[in-house]
Design a protein around this motif. Structure first.
Motif, short mmCIF file in Angstrom:
data_model
loop_
_atom_site.label_atom_id
_atom_site.label_comp_id
_atom_site.label_asym_id
_atom_site.label_seq_id
_atom_site.Cartn_x
_atom_site.Cartn_y
_atom_site.Cartn_z
N SER A 63 -4.09 4.90 -1.13
CA SER A 63 -5.25 5.42 -0.40
C SER A 63 -4.77 6.40 0.66
CB SER A 63 -6.04 4.29 0.27
OG SER A 63 -5.25 3.64 1.24
N GLN A 64 -5.72 7.20 1.14
CA GLN A 64 -5.40 8.13 2.22
C GLN A 64 -5.27 7.32 3.51
OE1 GLN A 64 -8.29 11.21 2.89
NE2 GLN A 64 -6.96 12.33 4.27
N THR A 65 -4.23 7.62 4.27
CA THR A 65 -4.00 6.88 5.51
C THR A 65 -5.10 7.18 6.52
OG1 THR A 65 -2.38 6.33 7.21
CG2 THR A 65 -2.49 8.63 6.56
N SER A 66 -5.41 6.18 7.32
CA SER A 66 -6.44 6.38 8.35
C SER A 66 -5.82 6.61 9.73
CB SER A 66 -7.37 5.18 8.38
OG SER A 66 -6.63 4.00 8.63
N VAL A 67 -4.58 6.16 9.93
CA VAL A 67 -3.90 6.33 11.21
C VAL A 67 -2.59 7.07 10.95
CG1 VAL A 67 -2.86 5.14 13.19
CG2 VAL A 67 -4.86 4.16 12.06
N PHE A 68 -2.53 8.31 11.47
CA PHE A 68 -1.36 9.13 11.16
C PHE A 68 -1.25 10.24 12.19
CE2 PHE A 68 0.40 12.59 8.26
CZ PHE A 68 1.69 12.10 8.27
N ASP A 81 0.82 -1.20 0.00
CA ASP A 81 0.00 0.00 0.00
C ASP A 81 0.86 1.26 0.00
OD1 ASP A 81 0.91 -0.24 2.61
OD2 ASP A 81 -0.96 0.38 3.52
N ALA A 82 0.34 2.27 -0.65
CA ALA A 82 0.98 3.59 -0.71
C ALA A 82 0.04 4.55 -0.01
CB ALA A 82 1.22 4.00 -2.16
N ASP A 83 0.42 4.97 1.19
CA ASP A 83 -0.43 5.87 1.97
C ASP A 83 -0.14 7.31 1.63
OD1 ASP A 83 -1.63 3.78 3.38
OD2 ASP A 83 -0.08 3.79 4.92
N THR A 84 -1.22 8.08 1.55
CA THR A 84 -1.09 9.52 1.30
C THR A 84 -1.68 10.28 2.47
OG1 THR A 84 -3.23 9.78 0.21
CG2 THR A 84 -1.36 9.15 -1.18
N TYR A 85 -1.20 11.51 2.63
CA TYR A 85 -1.73 12.39 3.66
C TYR A 85 -2.99 13.08 3.15
CZ TYR A 85 -2.19 16.63 6.44
OH TYR A 85 -2.69 17.64 7.20
#
Length: 192
Positions: free
Chosen positions: A75-80, A46-50
């Motif tokens: 996808s946009q990250t959910s835990v950050f 996965d490639a997480d985005t802000y």
């Protein structure tokens, strides 16, 4: 699942650039940020985005992955939990494109966001980053206290202090931890 490298991510981004007619900005966090910014590698799918990314950008990414054979969902990250001013330090990657701007987190911000979660795999990510692009311990401690612990950190502050100390010991060794432990405790207690 294979290790993802910067070259593979660059293939996907360059393919997206060929497919799109519009300008797109992607702000990567997590492992992908470390891979494109500091040339680490990691097993991930996965490639997480802000930032929120448009349906169009997701479709382009998926099409580019299909064309290049790179198995990586975006996808946009959910835990950050990044430091307060991390957006000011985002850096543009050197992946050359005309319409896609891919940004990555500054390495100290990346490390603090990883230690915030406190999982062993996150500590391994920090070690891998430090091996490729050494962290400055003083900068890490300053950002931790000035922009994270008392502004954005959730849960018990003591747990974040424990995580910071664990990262210091793993990255710099027990001797370095002992040399800065009093400073860390003093900074924590003076703001508590």
């Amino acid at each position: 699942m294979d290790e993802i490298t910067k070259d593979e991510i660059a293939l996907v981004i360059k393919e997206m650039d060929k497919l799109t007619t519009s300008n797109i900005e992607i702000f990567f966090v997590g492992s992908i940020a470390s891979i494109i910014g500091y040339d680490t590698s990691k097993q991930t799918n996965d490639a997480d985005t802000y930032n929120s990314i448009t349906t169009h950008a997701v479709e382009l990414w998926n099409k580019a992955c299909e064309i290049t054979g790179v198995d990586l969902k975006i996808s946009q990250t959910s835990v950050f939990l990044p430091p307060d001013l991390f957006e000011d330090r985002y850096q543009l990657s050197n992946i050359s494109t005309k319409k896609i701007n891919a940004y990555y987190m500054e390495k100290h911000d990346f490390s603090i966001s990883k230690l915030a979660r406190g999982l062993d795999k996150d500590f391994n990510d920090i070690q891998a980053l430090h091996a490729k692009s050494p962290l400055d311990l003083n900068i890490l401690i300053d950002i931790f206290f000035d922009e994270f612990l008392f502004t954005v950190a959730t849960g018990r502050k003591e747990n974040h202090i424990i995580s910071l100390k664990a990262v210091i010991e793993r990255v710099w060794g027990e001797g370095k931890l002992k040399s800065v432990e009093n400073l860390i405790d003093h900074r924590y207690l003076s703001k508590k």
